[in-house]
Enzyme design. Structure first.
Site, PDB file in Angstrom:
ATOM      1  N   GLY A 132      12.768  13.170  21.049  1.00  0.00           N
ATOM      2  CA  GLY A 132      13.329  14.552  21.416  1.00  0.00           C
ATOM      3  C   GLY A 132      12.224  15.407  21.391  1.00  0.00           C
ATOM      4  CG  HIS A 181      19.946   6.193 -32.296  1.00  0.00           C
ATOM      5  ND1 HIS A 181      18.677   6.590 -32.313  1.00  0.00           N
ATOM      6  CD2 HIS A 181      20.153   5.096 -33.186  1.00  0.00           C
ATOM      7  CE1 HIS A 181      18.102   5.573 -33.261  1.00  0.00           C
ATOM      8  NE2 HIS A 181      19.010   4.900 -33.530  1.00  0.00           N
TER       9      HIS A 181
HETATM   10  P1  FAD Z   1      10.041  11.683   7.776  1.00  0.00           P
HETATM   11  O1  FAD Z   1      11.004  10.816   6.567  1.00  0.00           O
HETATM   12  O2  FAD Z   1       8.928  11.690   7.824  1.00  0.00           O
HETATM   13  O3  FAD Z   1      11.085  11.488   9.195  1.00  0.00           O
HETATM   14  C1  FAD Z   1      10.939  11.933  10.161  1.00  0.00           C
HETATM   15  C2  FAD Z   1      11.377  11.344  11.369  1.00  0.00           C
HETATM   16  O4  FAD Z   1      11.297  12.001  12.391  1.00  0.00           O
HETATM   17  C3  FAD Z   1      10.583   9.969  11.488  1.00  0.00           C
HETATM   18  O5  FAD Z   1      11.508   8.873  11.486  1.00  0.00           O
HETATM   19  C4  FAD Z   1      10.099   9.995  13.080  1.00  0.00           C
HETATM   20  O6  FAD Z   1       9.748   9.020  13.815  1.00  0.00           O
HETATM   21  C5  FAD Z   1      11.131  11.142  13.590  1.00  0.00           C
HETATM   22  N1  FAD Z   1      10.417  12.064  14.484  1.00  0.00           N
HETATM   23  C6  FAD Z   1       9.337  12.879  14.529  1.00  0.00           C
HETATM   24  N2  FAD Z   1       9.419  13.520  15.901  1.00  0.00           N
HETATM   25  C7  FAD Z   1      10.355  12.903  16.655  1.00  0.00           C
HETATM   26  C8  FAD Z   1      10.733  13.256  18.046  1.00  0.00           C
HETATM   27  N3  FAD Z   1       9.988  14.329  18.657  1.00  0.00           N
HETATM   28  N4  FAD Z   1      11.866  12.706  18.526  1.00  0.00           N
HETATM   29  C9  FAD Z   1      12.541  11.762  17.756  1.00  0.00           C
HETATM   30  N5  FAD Z   1      12.238  11.228  16.543  1.00  0.00           N
HETATM   31  C10 FAD Z   1      11.205  11.853  15.844  1.00  0.00           C
HETATM   32  N6  FAD Z   1       8.928  11.119  -1.588  1.00  0.00           N
HETATM   33  C11 FAD Z   1       9.717  11.143  -2.449  1.00  0.00           C
HETATM   34  O7  FAD Z   1      10.625  12.172  -2.878  1.00  0.00           O
HETATM   35  N7  FAD Z   1       9.719  10.253  -3.664  1.00  0.00           N
HETATM   36  C12 FAD Z   1       8.870   9.106  -3.226  1.00  0.00           C
HETATM   37  O8  FAD Z   1       8.851   8.291  -4.248  1.00  0.00           O
HETATM   38  C13 FAD Z   1       7.932   9.178  -2.337  1.00  0.00           C
HETATM   39  N8  FAD Z   1       7.247   8.039  -2.101  1.00  0.00           N
HETATM   40  C14 FAD Z   1       6.287   7.962  -1.061  1.00  0.00           C
HETATM   41  C15 FAD Z   1       5.399   7.078  -0.899  1.00  0.00           C
HETATM   42  C16 FAD Z   1       4.872   6.753   0.165  1.00  0.00           C
HETATM   43  C17 FAD Z   1       3.969   5.679   0.324  1.00  0.00           C
HETATM   44  C18 FAD Z   1       4.835   7.944   1.418  1.00  0.00           C
HETATM   45  C19 FAD Z   1       3.856   7.838   2.467  1.00  0.00           C
HETATM   46  C20 FAD Z   1       5.799   9.024   1.087  1.00  0.00           C
HETATM   47  C21 FAD Z   1       6.598   9.152   0.095  1.00  0.00           C
HETATM   48  N9  FAD Z   1       7.289  10.274  -0.054  1.00  0.00           N
HETATM   49  C22 FAD Z   1       8.107  10.355  -1.210  1.00  0.00           C
HETATM   50  C23 FAD Z   1       7.372  11.337   0.695  1.00  0.00           C
HETATM   51  C24 FAD Z   1       8.584  10.985   1.464  1.00  0.00           C
HETATM   52  O9  FAD Z   1       8.501   9.913   2.226  1.00  0.00           O
HETATM   53  C25 FAD Z   1       8.749  12.341   2.598  1.00  0.00           C
HETATM   54  O10 FAD Z   1       8.900  13.360   1.845  1.00  0.00           O
HETATM   55  C26 FAD Z   1      10.118  12.122   3.401  1.00  0.00           C
HETATM   56  O11 FAD Z   1      10.129  10.946   4.164  1.00  0.00           O
HETATM   57  C27 FAD Z   1      10.084  13.345   4.441  1.00  0.00           C
HETATM   58  O12 FAD Z   1      11.462  13.516   4.926  1.00  0.00           O
HETATM   59  P2  FAD Z   1      11.606  13.998   6.444  1.00  0.00           P
HETATM   60  O13 FAD Z   1      12.941  13.666   6.908  1.00  0.00           O
HETATM   61  O14 FAD Z   1      11.364  15.440   6.351  1.00  0.00           O
HETATM   62  O15 FAD Z   1      10.555  13.330   7.434  1.00  0.00           O
END
Ligand code: FAD
Ligand code: AMP
Length: 480
Positions: free
Chosen positions: A122, A452
């Site tokens: 998008g 507890h």
């Molecule tokens: P994301 O999960 O990054 O999702 C964004 C989505 O947007 C992706 O699927 C991407 O493909 C899509 N996208 C981007 N641009 C476009 C476009 N132009 N068109 C269509 N689709 C698009 N957080 C926690 O709270 N607890 C945890 O235990 C934790 N563990 C983690 C462990 C690891 C190894 C990692 C890498 C991260 C971890 N996190 C954790 C962080 C957490 O994963 C992120 O904070 C969270 O996924 C962010 O959510 P979001 O929806 O903002 O983005």
């Protein structure tokens, strides 16, 4: 069906998919665009969290913890296991199954709530129009009353250790090893570095974490950080603080890493695998047309106000792509609030009460302000701490490392923060988060009846200790 929506969400991570579901629940015609594909090229939902973040890392943390417990702790309970072995491909396959199940669950929730999933990329155009390029390259223009940008984040790359997805990997590659590396280097002793280092360390890797900062977990409460460092070091994790990686050289199947140590001396160390975990950055590539009207801030995040509104009318942004901690639940909460605001309601995200967890063993969890922050804010405060060593349940299970720390306002007794290293810290801290949401005092928590024997009695005792009333430990403060 027309291509005009009330709400179009771009990104189906925990921020985007939750926003889409809530918007649809509120009767808004909603679509969610996602570009992530599985290895067969099929569009999948869930973003970083479900595919390469929270869920797969916890699946491997849990598998490796079970192995470690069986190998090192069961004998103390009178259980012998015989010779143990690890089947890494089976462990990874189980993790993949968990991911598939969870990601499929989102697609099911979309169906149940009548969110239209659209697979492809998008791009926000001017005037709340969205260009969708599907996975076959076909383009169409969609229109919406409101657009929610939830494009998430990606790992930061550093030129001194370029990821080759073979010897040098990022967090995603570290979830896919086919065998246990003998010598594992981790650049960055932050949350993700510690979690992934723990997974492979428990399975037998000799792990060295190279961390540029002099303080361990610098943004955490330092008393809890120091206790955590002690516990991890006891477990065999080699954490080298003040060590900045300055170069790396891959020689066949190993990598020689150069770093400057605390004393400024150059050092070298060779590893079989190197995980680069130096943070994540907001992802906006290809997301915004030049005239979309959405601005970025100096860190590359989409600029939003407190309500997640961008500079463009009717365009919102949530999750990792905007300011604030990069945590799944922070983005989900923003998703709910934005959907409800679009529907005319007036909720707010309480950014002061966002729990944070590191899923090592024992777990580390916190909510609210650290002692250092409260001190820097110039407020008078009282602290209560309580060790798990004095908790019957923790001693019974053999998980008595760590403590609970509660910080309260010295005058009002209102709880300002809670920091825990210890068994089930991720769930325990949530009790204090709820109490804080209701404006509880340390006395309120201390007067609550806790079952507890439970680990959570450490929360009650730490709350009592704030005012010198702990029962199962001599109190530093003597108060009536
Ligand atoms: P994301 O999960 O990054 O999702 C964004 C989505 O947007 C992706 O699927 C991407 O493909 C899509 N996208 C981007 N641009 C476009 C476009 N132009 N068109 C269509 N689709 C698009 N957080 C926690 O709270 N607890 C945890 O235990 C934790 N563990 C983690 C462990 C690891 C190894 C990692 C890498 C991260 C971890 N996190 C954790 C962080 C957490 O994963 C992120 O904070 C969270 O996924 C962010 O959510 P979001 O929806 O903002 O983005
Ligand atoms: P986090 O932001 O929690 O994922 O942690 C990333 C960590 O990586 C931070 O603590 C940084 O100090 C650390 N870091 C960044 N660059 C380097 C480097 N070149 N060498 C060692 N550590 C680094």
């Amino acid at each position: 069906m027309s291509d005009k929506y009330d709400v179009i969400v771009i990104g189906s991570g925990p921020a985007g998919y939750v926003a889409a579901i809530r918007a649809a629940q509120l009767g808004l015609k909603t679509a969610c665009i996602e570009k992530w594909k599985d290895d067969k090229g099929k569009g999948i939902n869930g973003g970083t969290c479900l595919n390469v973040g929270c869920i797969p890392s916890k699946a491997l943390l849990d598998s490796s913890h079970k192995y470690h417990e069986a190998k090192d702790s069961y004998s103390a309970h009178g259980i012998s296991t015989g010779k143990m072995s690890i089947d890494v491909p089976a462990m990874i396959a189980r993790k993949d199954k968990v991911v598939k199940q969870m990601s499929g669950g989102i697609t099911g929730l979309f169906q149940a709530n009548k969110v239209t999933p659209l697979y492809g990329t998008g791009k926000l155009l001017k005037g709340r129009k969205v260009e969708l390029t599907d996975n076959e390259g076909k383009q169409q223009i969609l229109e919406a009353e409101n657009v929610i940008l939830a494009s998430g984040s990606i790992p930061v790359n550093i030129p001194v250790a370029p990821v080759d997805n073979d010897v040098i990997v990022d967090s995603t590659g570290a979830l896919e090893f086919t065998e246990v590396p003998k010598r594992l280097g981790v650049i960055g002793a932050g949350v993700i570095g510690l979690e992934l280092g723990s997974v492979w360390g428990r399975l037998g890797s000799k792990v060295v974490c190279l961390e540029a900062m002099d303080d361990f977990l610098a943004i955490m409460d330092q008393q809890i950080a120091k206790e955590t460092q002690k516990i991890l070091t006891k477990q065999g994790l080699d954490i080298r603080l003040g060590c900045r990686v300055t170069g790396s050289k891959v020689n066949g199947k190993e990598v020689e890493v150069t770093y400057t140590d605390k004393a400024g001396k150059e050092q070298k160390e060779t590893f079989d695998k190197l995980i680069v975990c130096v943070g994540r950055r907001p992802f906006t590539e290809g997301l915004l047309a030049p005239d979309s009207g959405v601005n970025l801030d100096e860190r590359g995040c989409i600029y939003v106000n407190d309500l997640c509104s961008t500079n463009a009318p009717g365009v919102w942004a949530i999750g990792d792509v905007v300011r604030g901690p990069m945590l799944a639940h922070k983005g989900s909460e923003e998703g709910v609030v934005v959907a409800e605001r679009i529907a005319g309601q007036k909720p707010l995200v309480n950014y002061d009460i966002i729990p944070n967890v590191i899923y090592i063993q024992p777990e580390v969890a916190s909510v609210g302000r650290t002692e250092e922050q409260v001190k820097a804010d110039g407020e008078e405060y009282s602290v209560g701490t309580f060790p798990f060593l004095a908790i019957g349940r923790a001693v019974a299970t053999g998980d008595a490392d760590g403590m609970v720390k509660i910080i309260a306002d010295a005058k009002t007794d209102r709880v300002l923060g809670c920091h825990i290293v210890g068994p089930n810290a991720s769930d325990l801290v949530q009790q204090v988060a709820i109490a804080m949401e209701f404006g509880a005092t340390a006395e309120d928590l201390g007067m609550t009846v806790f079952g507890h024997p439970t680990f959570s009695e450490a929360v009650k005792e730490a709350a009592l200790a704030v005012n010198g009333h702990a029962i199962h430990m001599p109190n530093k403060k003597k108060r009536k």
